[in-house]
Every structure is written in C-alpha cells, then in structure tokens.
Design a protein around this motif. Structure first.
Motif, PDB file in Angstrom:
ATOM      1  N   TRP A 133     -35.959  16.190  52.142  1.00  0.00           N
ATOM      2  CA  TRP A 133     -35.832  17.446  52.892  1.00  0.00           C
ATOM      3  C   TRP A 133     -35.434  18.581  51.958  1.00  0.00           C
ATOM      4  O   TRP A 133     -35.974  19.682  52.037  1.00  0.00           O
ATOM      5  CB  TRP A 133     -34.805  17.310  54.016  1.00  0.00           C
ATOM      6  CG  TRP A 133     -34.695  18.549  54.876  1.00  0.00           C
ATOM      7  CD1 TRP A 133     -35.404  18.817  56.011  1.00  0.00           C
ATOM      8  CD2 TRP A 133     -33.866  19.693  54.644  1.00  0.00           C
ATOM      9  NE1 TRP A 133     -35.063  20.062  56.504  1.00  0.00           N
ATOM     10  CE2 TRP A 133     -34.130  20.621  55.682  1.00  0.00           C
ATOM     11  CE3 TRP A 133     -32.942  20.032  53.659  1.00  0.00           C
ATOM     12  CZ2 TRP A 133     -33.479  21.861  55.768  1.00  0.00           C
ATOM     13  CZ3 TRP A 133     -32.296  21.277  53.724  1.00  0.00           C
ATOM     14  CH2 TRP A 133     -32.566  22.169  54.776  1.00  0.00           C
ATOM     15  N   ARG A 136     -38.369  19.791  50.025  1.00  0.00           N
ATOM     16  CA  ARG A 136     -39.273  20.577  50.879  1.00  0.00           C
ATOM     17  C   ARG A 136     -38.715  21.984  51.111  1.00  0.00           C
ATOM     18  O   ARG A 136     -39.435  22.978  51.013  1.00  0.00           O
ATOM     19  CB  ARG A 136     -39.482  19.867  52.209  1.00  0.00           C
ATOM     20  CG  ARG A 136     -40.511  20.566  53.062  1.00  0.00           C
ATOM     21  CD  ARG A 136     -40.463  20.282  54.559  1.00  0.00           C
ATOM     22  NE  ARG A 136     -39.895  19.023  54.952  1.00  0.00           N
ATOM     23  CZ  ARG A 136     -39.193  18.888  56.087  1.00  0.00           C
ATOM     24  NH1 ARG A 136     -38.972  19.928  56.873  1.00  0.00           N
ATOM     25  NH2 ARG A 136     -38.716  17.712  56.422  1.00  0.00           N
ATOM     26  N   PHE A 137     -37.425  22.059  51.428  1.00  0.00           N
ATOM     27  CA  PHE A 137     -36.789  23.362  51.630  1.00  0.00           C
ATOM     28  C   PHE A 137     -36.937  24.230  50.388  1.00  0.00           C
ATOM     29  O   PHE A 137     -37.312  25.404  50.470  1.00  0.00           O
ATOM     30  CB  PHE A 137     -35.313  23.173  51.971  1.00  0.00           C
ATOM     31  CG  PHE A 137     -34.562  24.455  52.213  1.00  0.00           C
ATOM     32  CD1 PHE A 137     -34.463  24.987  53.497  1.00  0.00           C
ATOM     33  CD2 PHE A 137     -33.951  25.130  51.168  1.00  0.00           C
ATOM     34  CE1 PHE A 137     -33.775  26.170  53.721  1.00  0.00           C
ATOM     35  CE2 PHE A 137     -33.273  26.318  51.384  1.00  0.00           C
ATOM     36  CZ  PHE A 137     -33.176  26.841  52.660  1.00  0.00           C
ATOM     37  N   ASP A 181     -37.639  24.565  59.081  1.00  0.00           N
ATOM     38  CA  ASP A 181     -36.996  23.441  58.387  1.00  0.00           C
ATOM     39  C   ASP A 181     -35.557  23.259  58.856  1.00  0.00           C
ATOM     40  O   ASP A 181     -35.074  22.123  59.006  1.00  0.00           O
ATOM     41  CB  ASP A 181     -36.979  23.687  56.871  1.00  0.00           C
ATOM     42  CG  ASP A 181     -38.331  23.509  56.208  1.00  0.00           C
ATOM     43  OD1 ASP A 181     -39.208  22.846  56.784  1.00  0.00           O
ATOM     44  OD2 ASP A 181     -38.516  24.058  55.097  1.00  0.00           O
ATOM     45  N   ARG A 196     -43.771  16.578  62.097  1.00  0.00           N
ATOM     46  CA  ARG A 196     -43.738  17.999  61.722  1.00  0.00           C
ATOM     47  C   ARG A 196     -45.121  18.626  61.678  1.00  0.00           C
ATOM     48  O   ARG A 196     -45.297  19.793  62.025  1.00  0.00           O
ATOM     49  CB  ARG A 196     -43.093  18.173  60.342  1.00  0.00           C
ATOM     50  CG  ARG A 196     -41.608  18.001  60.277  1.00  0.00           C
ATOM     51  CD  ARG A 196     -41.066  18.476  58.949  1.00  0.00           C
ATOM     52  NE  ARG A 196     -41.747  17.895  57.807  1.00  0.00           N
ATOM     53  CZ  ARG A 196     -42.603  18.541  57.022  1.00  0.00           C
ATOM     54  NH1 ARG A 196     -42.903  19.805  57.261  1.00  0.00           N
ATOM     55  NH2 ARG A 196     -43.174  17.926  55.995  1.00  0.00           N
TER      56      ARG A 196
END
Length: 337
Positions: A133, A136-137, A181, A196
């Motif tokens: 995560w 990705r952020f 997100d 998602r």
C-alpha cells in the motif's frame, strides 16, 4: 441537491483533530503563529477530512488530517512560486518532495518546512498498512507532484489546456487516487487489486472525486479569474469552447450535478458488488464490510466537499484585501536561500 441526498456527518474525533493539526502546523513551521491563530480554524482543513473518513481510528484520522493540511500549504507554496516567477525554487522543491516521499525518515529535519512536513506526514501514513500500500501511495503521489509541475509550466507560460486535456490533468492535480487510497487505512484493510480495479468500485470512487474537483472549480472560479489563472474547467470552456462566463458556469454546474446523479447509480452497483464479496468465508465477509465502509465514505465526500467550499476562508475572495492574494499565505521565496 447535496443537502437532501447526502446528510452531513463528522468524525467524533474532529475537535481533537482540529486542535492537534493546529499545533502540528505550528510545530512544523508550515504556518506562523499569527497565521495559525487568525486563519487555521477558518480554513476548515480538518473539517473537510473529518467529514470524509468516518470510521477511521483516531490515529489514522490525525495522520490524514495533518497530511491534508500539509497538502493545502504545499498547494499555496506552488501557487506563490508561480505568481512570483520562482522556477528555480519550484524545481528544487519538486525534486526534494520526490526524494522525501521515497525516504521520509531521512527528511524529518529538512531545512524546508514543506519537505519536512511531507516526510513527517507520510511516514505516519506508512505505518498503517503493508509496504505494498505504501508503494502504491508513493507511486500515486509522485504522479501528483509531476502534474503540479505541468500546471506550473502551463500557468507561467499562460497556456490554457483544452477541456479534455484539462480534465485528465485535473484528476492528478486534485489527487483523485490519493484520497481514494486513504479510504483503505480508514477501513483498516488494504484492498486487493481485484476489488480496487473492479469497474463498480472504481466508477463510484472516480465520480466522488470528479464531483469534488469540478465543484472546487466552480467555487474557485472568481478567485482564479482574479489571479489570472489558466487551470479551471470554466476557463478551459471559455477559451476553447467559446462559452461566455455565464455559460461556462452553467456547464460546470451541469457536470457537477451529473456526477451526483451518476454516483447514486454507481453506488447501488458497487453495493451489489460488495454483497457478492461475502462468499461465506471470513476473508470474503471482511472484504465486503471494508468495501461498504469505503463506499459510505465516498458518499460522505459529497457533503464534506460541499460544506467545505461554503465555509472555508479559501473561497471568500470578496472579503480579501487583494482578490488575487489569499490573506493566509506569505509571499517570501521559501526555500530559496
């Protein structure tokens, strides 16, 4: 339309969030003591987030609130660098932000408060979910930084993007996928790609963000015309579609209203998708509940954005001494020592 279909709610942690974010802005030197005292509460930055990420643990809510306040300060710094023609300062800041995003622990004491503030806020956000995560952020925010650079070039060159070009860029400068997100740490789970990227989930998320971006354009149009801006849907419609100001306002309003009505349809589809995830397994039930929580907060985004734009001092341009210069910013070339 919004007041009827999207009742206003607020995270119960909000009063504490407001108090602690005020202290954080001062501690990180992102606002002076005078700015914090005079403007922090009236800008309603914490109100916006507290109306969005309901159900988030208090620690998550605080990290999101501080990051959001940082984002607004960064946005104002970017604007002032454009207005005062400081390309070297902007290029330096852009490079530093990319680096701080990847190695926040190394930039907590950076001399530039905007760099140090990003490092502090994202390092806290990175604690809640797995490294996948976090990556990705970071990937999404790197893209936002580069979109801000494109806006910098457009504005300094006086280039008004065509409507579709603007809409594509606006999804990045408004950070659509960043705010989406952040629904996940609020729900306490990293959603798999299969969830998602599912069309039902993704469409509901996109419509909630498009509403926010275009409503922002509608409400900030007077401020941005006064500031000789080029980045606004209304301005693109005037420049490239030949609309009058009144016609452009009506068209932006129509698009905003369409987002609302289409979201209500997309929400029903996404809720059916969430129900289908509950396949009798513990994991399936958890995913179903998490998606429902994220969808509920997508819905909350409509009312939160609506009230923010009517209450925040960012949009009360008629009360400013100089309609092109917000009273809550300073004009010095920060970071250009």
């Amino acid at each position: 339309m919004i007041e009827a279909a999207f009742p206003r709610q607020s995270h119960p942690y909000w009063p504490r969030l407001q108090e602690k974010t005020r202290a954080w802005l001062l501690e990180k030197r992102l606002m002076s003591a005078e700015q914090v005292e005079e403007h922090a509460d009236g800008l309603c930055y914490t109100d916006l987030m507290a109306g969005y990420y309901l159900g988030a643990p208090d620690e998550v809510m605080q990290a999101i609130g501080d990051y959001s306040a940082w984002f607004f300060v960064w946005d104002d710094r970017h604007d002032r660098d454009i207005v005062h023609r400081r390309p070297l300062a902007w290029d330096r800041l852009r490079t530093r932000l990319h680096t701080a995003l990847d190695r926040p622990q190394d930039h907590l004491r950076h001399e530039d408060p905007v760099v140090a503030g990003l490092a502090d806020s994202v390092l806290r956000l990175y604690r809640f979910l797995p490294d996948t995560w976090n990556a990705r952020f970071a990937r999404h925010f790197h893209t936002v930084i580069e979109a801000y650079d494109r806006e910098f070039r457009n504005r300094t060159e006086g280039y008004v993007p065509a409507v579709q070009e603007y809409l594509d860029l606006r999804r990045l400068t408004f950070a659509h996928w960043i705010w989406t997100d952040l629904l996940e740490p609020s729900a306490g789970i990293e959603l798999p790609d299969s969830v998602r990227k599912h069309p039902a989930y993704r469409r509901a998320a996109l419509l909630s963000q498009e509403f926010a971006a275009w409503y922002n354009d509608l409400c900030s149009l007077p401020k941005e015309i006064a500031g000789d801006e080029v980045h606004n849907l209304g301005i693109s419609l005037i420049a490239h579609e030949g609309l009058t100001l009144e016609e452009a306002v009506a068209e932006v309003r129509r698009r905003v209203e369409t987002c609302v009505t289409e979201f209500l349809v997309a929400e029903r589809d996404a809720l059916r998708f969430a129900d289908g995830l509950a396949d009798g397994t513990v994991r399936g039930k958890g995913l179903s509940l998490a998606v429902r929580a994220c969808l509920a907060n997508m819905r909350n985004w409509f009312s939160s954005v609506y009230w923010f734009h009517h209450e925040s001092g960012r949009y009360r341009v008629d009360s400013w001494d100089d309609r092109s210069t917000p009273p809550y910013v300073t004009n010095e070339a920060a970071g250009e020592k």
